[in-house]
Design a protein around this motif. Structure first.
Motif, PDB file in Angstrom:
ATOM      1  N   VAL A 144      -2.342 -20.364  -6.805  1.00  0.00           N
ATOM      2  CA  VAL A 144      -2.788 -18.871  -6.971  1.00  0.00           C
ATOM      3  C   VAL A 144      -1.518 -18.179  -7.470  1.00  0.00           C
ATOM      4  CG1 VAL A 144      -3.740 -16.775  -5.986  1.00  0.00           C
ATOM      5  CG2 VAL A 144      -4.682 -18.746  -5.413  1.00  0.00           C
ATOM      6  N   GLY A 145      -0.672 -18.319  -6.812  1.00  0.00           N
ATOM      7  CA  GLY A 145       0.731 -17.523  -7.271  1.00  0.00           C
ATOM      8  C   GLY A 145       1.305 -17.945  -8.399  1.00  0.00           C
ATOM      9  N   GLY A 146       1.102 -19.301  -8.780  1.00  0.00           N
ATOM     10  CA  GLY A 146       1.719 -19.866 -10.123  1.00  0.00           C
ATOM     11  C   GLY A 146       0.899 -19.426 -11.194  1.00  0.00           C
ATOM     12  N   GLU A 194      -0.367  -5.548 -10.674  1.00  0.00           N
ATOM     13  CA  GLU A 194      -1.026  -6.193  -9.556  1.00  0.00           C
ATOM     14  C   GLU A 194      -0.537  -7.351  -9.434  1.00  0.00           C
ATOM     15  OE1 GLU A 194      -5.325  -6.060  -9.673  1.00  0.00           O
ATOM     16  OE2 GLU A 194      -5.300  -3.884 -10.021  1.00  0.00           O
ATOM     17  N   PHE A 195      -0.467  -8.141 -10.768  1.00  0.00           N
ATOM     18  CA  PHE A 195      -0.080  -9.698 -10.908  1.00  0.00           C
ATOM     19  C   PHE A 195       1.402  -9.743 -10.079  1.00  0.00           C
ATOM     20  CE2 PHE A 195      -3.485 -11.898 -13.463  1.00  0.00           C
ATOM     21  CZ  PHE A 195      -4.361 -11.049 -12.602  1.00  0.00           C
ATOM     22  N   ILE A 196       2.377  -9.078 -10.551  1.00  0.00           N
ATOM     23  CA  ILE A 196       3.770  -9.190 -10.176  1.00  0.00           C
ATOM     24  C   ILE A 196       3.830  -8.960  -8.803  1.00  0.00           C
ATOM     25  CG2 ILE A 196       5.160  -9.064 -12.600  1.00  0.00           C
ATOM     26  CD1 ILE A 196       5.530  -6.070 -11.353  1.00  0.00           C
ATOM     27  N   THR A 197       3.134  -7.992  -8.316  1.00  0.00           N
ATOM     28  CA  THR A 197       3.135  -7.627  -6.734  1.00  0.00           C
ATOM     29  C   THR A 197       2.786  -8.598  -5.971  1.00  0.00           C
ATOM     30  OG1 THR A 197       2.762  -5.264  -7.347  1.00  0.00           O
ATOM     31  CG2 THR A 197       2.398  -5.961  -5.152  1.00  0.00           C
ATOM     32  N   CYS A 198       1.359  -9.114  -6.207  1.00  0.00           N
ATOM     33  CA  CYS A 198       0.821 -10.368  -5.310  1.00  0.00           C
ATOM     34  C   CYS A 198       1.510 -11.581  -5.604  1.00  0.00           C
ATOM     35  CB  CYS A 198      -0.711 -10.399  -5.807  1.00  0.00           C
ATOM     36  SG  CYS A 198      -1.529  -9.005  -5.307  1.00  0.00           S
ATOM     37  N   HIS A 199       2.117 -12.104  -6.888  1.00  0.00           N
ATOM     38  CA  HIS A 199       2.847 -12.934  -7.125  1.00  0.00           C
ATOM     39  C   HIS A 199       4.120 -12.963  -6.231  1.00  0.00           C
ATOM     40  CE1 HIS A 199       5.400 -16.239  -8.928  1.00  0.00           C
ATOM     41  NE2 HIS A 199       6.438 -15.470  -8.882  1.00  0.00           N
ATOM     42  N   GLY A 200       4.687 -11.938  -6.131  1.00  0.00           N
ATOM     43  CA  GLY A 200       6.132 -12.037  -5.077  1.00  0.00           C
ATOM     44  C   GLY A 200       5.463 -12.175  -3.696  1.00  0.00           C
ATOM     45  N   MET A 201       4.540 -11.384  -3.204  1.00  0.00           N
ATOM     46  CA  MET A 201       4.082 -11.483  -1.817  1.00  0.00           C
ATOM     47  C   MET A 201       3.650 -12.958  -1.561  1.00  0.00           C
ATOM     48  SD  MET A 201       4.335  -9.268   0.587  1.00  0.00           S
ATOM     49  CE  MET A 201       4.979  -7.853   0.831  1.00  0.00           C
ATOM     50  N   ILE A 202       2.738 -13.427  -2.304  1.00  0.00           N
ATOM     51  CA  ILE A 202       2.157 -14.560  -2.031  1.00  0.00           C
ATOM     52  C   ILE A 202       3.118 -15.656  -1.979  1.00  0.00           C
ATOM     53  CG2 ILE A 202       0.805 -16.442  -3.139  1.00  0.00           C
ATOM     54  CD1 ILE A 202      -0.989 -14.470  -4.050  1.00  0.00           C
ATOM     55  N   LEU A 260      -6.710 -12.370  -0.637  1.00  0.00           N
ATOM     56  CA  LEU A 260      -7.299 -12.650  -1.695  1.00  0.00           C
ATOM     57  C   LEU A 260      -8.373 -11.920  -2.153  1.00  0.00           C
ATOM     58  CD1 LEU A 260      -7.272 -16.535  -1.507  1.00  0.00           C
ATOM     59  CD2 LEU A 260      -6.014 -14.906  -3.192  1.00  0.00           C
ATOM     60  N   ALA A 261      -9.274 -11.150  -1.125  1.00  0.00           N
ATOM     61  CA  ALA A 261     -10.113 -10.260  -1.095  1.00  0.00           C
ATOM     62  C   ALA A 261      -9.779  -9.024  -1.811  1.00  0.00           C
ATOM     63  CB  ALA A 261     -10.900  -9.868   0.163  1.00  0.00           C
ATOM     64  N   PHE A 293      -7.996  -8.535  -4.496  1.00  0.00           N
ATOM     65  CA  PHE A 293      -8.188  -8.401  -5.710  1.00  0.00           C
ATOM     66  C   PHE A 293      -9.295  -7.771  -6.159  1.00  0.00           C
ATOM     67  CE2 PHE A 293      -4.727 -11.752  -5.789  1.00  0.00           C
ATOM     68  CZ  PHE A 293      -4.053 -11.073  -6.753  1.00  0.00           C
ATOM     69  N   PHE A 294     -10.361  -7.894  -5.562  1.00  0.00           N
ATOM     70  CA  PHE A 294     -12.009  -7.528  -6.114  1.00  0.00           C
ATOM     71  C   PHE A 294     -12.081  -6.298  -5.510  1.00  0.00           C
ATOM     72  CE2 PHE A 294     -11.403 -12.159  -5.484  1.00  0.00           C
ATOM     73  CZ  PHE A 294     -11.533 -12.497  -6.863  1.00  0.00           C
ATOM     74  N   VAL A 295     -11.481  -5.467  -4.764  1.00  0.00           N
ATOM     75  CA  VAL A 295     -11.866  -4.097  -4.291  1.00  0.00           C
ATOM     76  C   VAL A 295     -11.921  -3.019  -5.478  1.00  0.00           C
ATOM     77  CG1 VAL A 295     -11.361  -4.449  -1.781  1.00  0.00           C
ATOM     78  CG2 VAL A 295      -9.724  -3.673  -3.382  1.00  0.00           C
ATOM     79  N   PRO A 296     -12.411  -2.056  -5.150  1.00  0.00           N
ATOM     80  CA  PRO A 296     -12.394  -0.970  -6.340  1.00  0.00           C
ATOM     81  C   PRO A 296     -10.802  -0.544  -6.459  1.00  0.00           C
ATOM     82  CG  PRO A 296     -14.107  -0.415  -4.713  1.00  0.00           C
ATOM     83  CD  PRO A 296     -13.584  -1.781  -4.238  1.00  0.00           C
ATOM     84  N   GLY A 297     -10.471  -0.680  -7.648  1.00  0.00           N
ATOM     85  CA  GLY A 297      -8.755  -0.073  -7.721  1.00  0.00           C
ATOM     86  C   GLY A 297      -7.936  -1.125  -7.914  1.00  0.00           C
ATOM     87  N   GLY A 298      -8.433  -2.252  -7.457  1.00  0.00           N
ATOM     88  CA  GLY A 298      -7.728  -3.599  -7.601  1.00  0.00           C
ATOM     89  C   GLY A 298      -6.737  -3.714  -6.543  1.00  0.00           C
ATOM     90  N   ALA A 299      -5.975  -4.841  -6.560  1.00  0.00           N
ATOM     91  CA  ALA A 299      -4.829  -5.117  -5.502  1.00  0.00           C
ATOM     92  C   ALA A 299      -3.833  -4.300  -5.731  1.00  0.00           C
ATOM     93  CB  ALA A 299      -4.457  -6.453  -5.908  1.00  0.00           C
ATOM     94  N   SER A 300      -2.845  -4.169  -4.519  1.00  0.00           N
ATOM     95  CA  SER A 300      -1.672  -3.527  -4.462  1.00  0.00           C
ATOM     96  C   SER A 300      -0.902  -3.531  -5.561  1.00  0.00           C
ATOM     97  CB  SER A 300      -0.829  -4.105  -3.209  1.00  0.00           C
ATOM     98  OG  SER A 300       0.308  -3.237  -3.266  1.00  0.00           O
TER      99      SER A 300
END
Lengths: 200, 567, 108
Positions: free
Chosen positions: B38-40, B70-78, B127-128, B130-137
């Motif tokens: 996912v992170g990759g 969202e993607f850079i945030t979650c890439h780092g965290m993941i 992972l969930a 990503f699908f809430v209103p407003g998107g991931a962190s």
């Protein structure tokens, strides 16, 4: 090549107690982070003295007394468990659980007093009056005492679970672990009490 | 055999809710690999967008600015918390610790299982989001307020939608992950302290076990303030307190301190297990005892103490007091001494050894070479006067990936290729392993080395669309960006070789011997894969873990559980 | 008792030397508590706060050493306890200058 006495003499700690010491150290760092944050902000905002006047020293002191007693009673239960005196274990542990409940009752009286004066987590009344700084004091007050009260609640649950087994004389060694957790909760309150109720 | 039939269990309790440390270790490893995929993929998407702004990305489509964040945030965290932590600490610790110290299982098997399932829940929550209103962190992986504190608060004032916003779910996921790792860490420490086989004295424990334990200790003592900080951040998000809001008397710097007090030791928490695995591999494939065993252990202990004294070097540009910046600068440069000591000991181990370039060994050597670049650029950044200039540029990104990528992937793959025969009972294909190594090595360097030049030339990070900044959209920046993106794509594609090798060997691989590498440590003295309970005869330890090059023996090593004839 | 590792297996009865006078420590805790409550009326503000925190540390030490039996634990447990305190001290030291002396006008 292995002539030297390759058995180093060490004193082992039973694994339950060892794990609990680590848990306690971990918990101390959690509360330590909160307490340090509070101390630093308290020194920065002398205005908090205005808000700190409203904390109820009497109820806080009563809670301190309750927890100290709970701790002492807990250590008696621990000693009884070492000597396999099931009846005494049940008695002292029940008293200890009673102390926990007394603490929570006190705490809820205290919280309802504060809330009725308009001091809540966000204290909207203070914010409307333009006293944003003051409302932060109450945020810290509730997060610190709330997290501590949650630990008391967990302690009561742990004690009850141990008591159910201890009544049948099973797993008496677990009494010690529950009691150690109880002492930890006590020590945290020893530091919260002067911070929130005395150093006004 | 009789023992095995006695332990016959249903599929469910044997493979899903298992309390066996080996099964839990494999579960952690597989979950970590899934999260790495996912992170990759996230990295591929935003890397593509950086080189070709506004282009339609294959397998994804167009990337909006919000999605980029969202993607850079979650890439780092993941990559840090859901890939590095489970693979290097939990998987390695669960698989190796009981076997290397000669125990039959962990000290608390049920707690171990619980820790894995907490981890799974944290993955699902993340992972969930990503699908809430407003998107991931989307406030950056460090979750700095105010970006992470009141963005949603301003738009959705009610409790439940604030609780199910990307930020709150990210904080909850991090909290669950930390709880899981704390349970695992306490378990490792108690296991290694109390359950060692007879004769396994502290200085006969393999370095990997030492390092895993030092890492667990470091994690345990540094994570507390972050837990406190996360609770405060959650309350800021959900009920609107003002802990990090300057207008309300709070301070965002507080969160940065709480975060980095954990965040910096975290680097060593990840680094130490990886370095420990390298110690095993380098010693085995140089056929030499590790150079300066005790020094390495003491160096690691010193570094773990220093680790809690250097955190604010991440905040030189956040407005911390310059007097403290000097203190943290000096600390950062001092902490390179223990790690230089460890690395020099590894190189001294190689020197004069009879080196075998097997697949694990080339990964280990690749790790040492690449990490050196990351470590040395770390010294530049540790000096606050230099850091202030490059902190906002790609130099920091390149440095960070030159440390973390070798630690997690080169170290992780070295460990994987080394211990795979033990835990699957099958042999991997060597040629595919080498192709995998060289492709990964070159594409990784193509991806990140050029970013050093971009960074020193002043290209800003944290920009999703360079087309909006003509001064940043010219040569050589843009060529380097493209090289980096092509590198990323090759890097990701070459992992499919690994995947093929992994699955193919599991199905069709040759049966592995019990001790294919002629290693001395205890895990190689039992069957491959080890039975339930690990050892058919409880081992007794007589030797150190690295007794190679023994002149008076037929094989050149003495297993730890064999008493040497020569007194 | 010793096992094959040469590790001394703890036995709770001998471990705690069994003769701690817990009642006495409890009384001491209560006395200290009373002193900390009354100190607010006896001393000046600063002195009172200092007294109260010194007493808190003594009380915590009494509970940890006697009730939690830290004084009978081997050096390993002491290391864990000291490491936790050390981390907190470092944390306070590193953070103090960034929070407390910064007035709110600057922080804004």
């Amino acid at each position: 090549m292995n002539q030297s006495p390759h058995f180093v003499k060490i004193r082992a700690v039973p694994q339950g107690r060892l794990a609990l010491w680590m848990l306690i150290a971990g918990e101390f760092v959690i509360f330590g982070g909160l307490i340090i944050g509070y101390i630093l902000f308290r020194l920065r905002n002398p205005e908090w003295a205005e808000q700190a006047k409203h904390t109820n020293t009497l109820l806080g002191a009563l809670n301190m007394l309750v927890l100290l007693t709970g701790s002492y009673v807990g250590v008696r239960a621990h000693m009884a468990a070492i000597n396999n005196q099931v009846n005494k274990v049940v008695m002292w542990m029940s008293v200890s659980i009673g102390c926990g409940f007394l603490f929570l009752i006190n705490k809820s009286i205290e919280y309802s007093r504060e809330i009725s004066h308009g001091f809540t987590f966000t204290s909207p009344k203070l914010q409307e009056a333009g006293n944003n700084i003051g409302s932060l004091f109450w945020s810290f007050y509730y997060i610190m005492t709330g997290l501590h009260a949650a630990h008391v609640l967990v302690g009561i649950i742990i004690f009850s679970a141990i008591l159910i087994q201890a009544r049948k004389g099973q797993n008496l060694h677990r009494v010690e672990l529950g009691v150690m957790y109880w002492h930890m909760v006590d020590i945290i309150w020893i530091f919260l009490f002067p911070l929130l109720y005395i150093a006004k | 055999m009789e023992q095995l039939t006695h332990h016959k269990k249903s599929f469910f309790s044997q493979y899903i809710f298992s309390t066996d440390h080996k099964v839990i270790g494999i579960q952690y490893f597989v979950t970590g690999m899934v999260m790495a995929a996912v992170g990759g993929f996230l990295a591929y998407v935003f890397r593509y967008n950086l080189a070709f702004p506004g282009a339609k990305i294959p397998f994804f489509g167009e990337l909006s600015a919000q999605q980029y964040n969202e993607f850079i945030t979650c890439h780092g965290m993941i990559m840090v918390l859901w890939v590095a932590m489970p693979i290097l600490i939990s998987a390695l610790g669960n698989l190796i610790i009981p076997l290397q110290i000669g125990a039959d299982d962990m000290a608390f098997p049920t707690l171990n299982m619980l820790s894995y399932w907490f981890f799974v829940v944290s993955c699902i929550v993340l992972l969930a989001s990503f699908f809430v209103p407003g998107g991931a962190s989307s406030g950056g992986w460090t979750l700095y307020p105010p970006l992470s504190a009141n963005a949603y608060r301003n738009t959705n004032p009610d409790f439940w939608s604030a609780l199910f916003s990307g930020n709150s779910m990210m904080i909850l996921a991090v909290a669950l992950e930390i709880v899981s790792m704390l349970m695992g860490g306490i378990n490792f420490l108690v296991t290694s302290i109390n359950m060692r086989a007879p004769g396994m004295t502290p200085f006969r424990v393999p370095i990997l076990v030492w390092f895993l334990n030092i890492a667990s200790l470091d994690f345990m003592f540094s994570v507390g303030p972050l837990i406190a900080g996360a609770v405060m951040l959650l309350l800021d998000n959900v009920i609107g307190t003002g802990f990090y809001d300057p207008a309300r008397g709070g301070d965002p710097i507080l969160f940065q301190h709480l975060f980095w007090f954990f965040g910096h030791p975290e680097v060593y928490v990840i680094l130490l297990p990886s370095l420990g695995a390298m110690a095993e591999i380098i010693s085995v494939f140089s056929r030499k005892p590790i150079f300066a065993y005790k020094t390495i252990v003491y160096m690691a202990l010193i570094s773990s103490v220093l680790a809690v004294m250097v955190w604010a070097h991440h905040q030189f540009v956040s407005g911390i007091d310059p007097r403290m910046a000097t203190f943290f600068s000096v600390g950062t440069i001092i902490i390179s001494i223990p790690f230089a000591g460890i690395f020099l000991s590894y190189m001294a181990t190689l020197w004069g050894g009879s080196i075998r370039f097997s697949v694990p060994m080339i990964w280990a050597l690749g790790f040492i070479g690449l990490f050196l670049i990351g470590g040395l650029t770390g010294l530049f950044l540790g000096s606050n006067s230099f850091d202030i200039y490059v902190h906002g540029t790609y130099f920091v990104i390149a440095h960070f990936h030159y440390t973390l990528f070798p630690i997690v992937f080169f170290g992780g793959f070295a460990a994987f290729y080394y211990w795979f025969p033990k835990f699957s009972g099958k042999t991997l294909n060597d040629t595919l392993g080498k192709i995998h190594f060289w492709l990964t090595f070159f594409s990784f360097n193509a991806t990140f080395f050029v970013l050093f030049f971009n960074g020193l030339a002043g290209q800003h990070r944290r920009i999703n669309d360079y087309a909006m900044f003509p001064s940043l959209m010219q040569e050589p920046y843009i060529t380097f960006e493209k090289i980096s993106t092509i590198g990323t794509i090759v890097l990701i594609l070459s992992q499919f070789i690994f995947l093929y090798n992994f699955i193919n060997s599991l199905i069709r691989g040759k049966k592995a011997e019990n001790n294919p590498w002629n290693a001395a440590t205890l895990e190689w003295q039992t069957q491959s894969p080890p039975p339930h309970g690990n050892f058919s005869v409880p081992p007794v330890v007589y030797n150190g873990p690295y007794d190679y090059s023994m002149p008076d023996r037929a094989e050149d090593f003495i297993p730890q559980n064999v008493q040497s004839e020569k007194k | 008792m010793e096992d094959t590792l040469g590790v001394v297996i703890p036995d709770p009865k001998t471990d705690y030397h069994g003769h701690l006078n817990y009642g006495k420590i409890y009384v001491w805790l209560l006395i200290l508590f009373a002193v900390s409550l009354t100190s607010a009326f006896l001393f000046s503000h600063v002195a009172a706060i200092a007294t109260v925190f010194v007493i808190a540390i003594i009380q915590a030490g009494l509970i940890a050493r006697n009730f939690m039996h830290l004084k009978f634990e081997p050096v390993l447990i002491w290391i864990i306890a000291i490491a936790a305190v050390f981390c907190l001290v470092m944390f306070l030291y590193g953070m103090y200058i960034d929070i407390t002396p910064v007035t709110r006008e600057i922080a804004k």
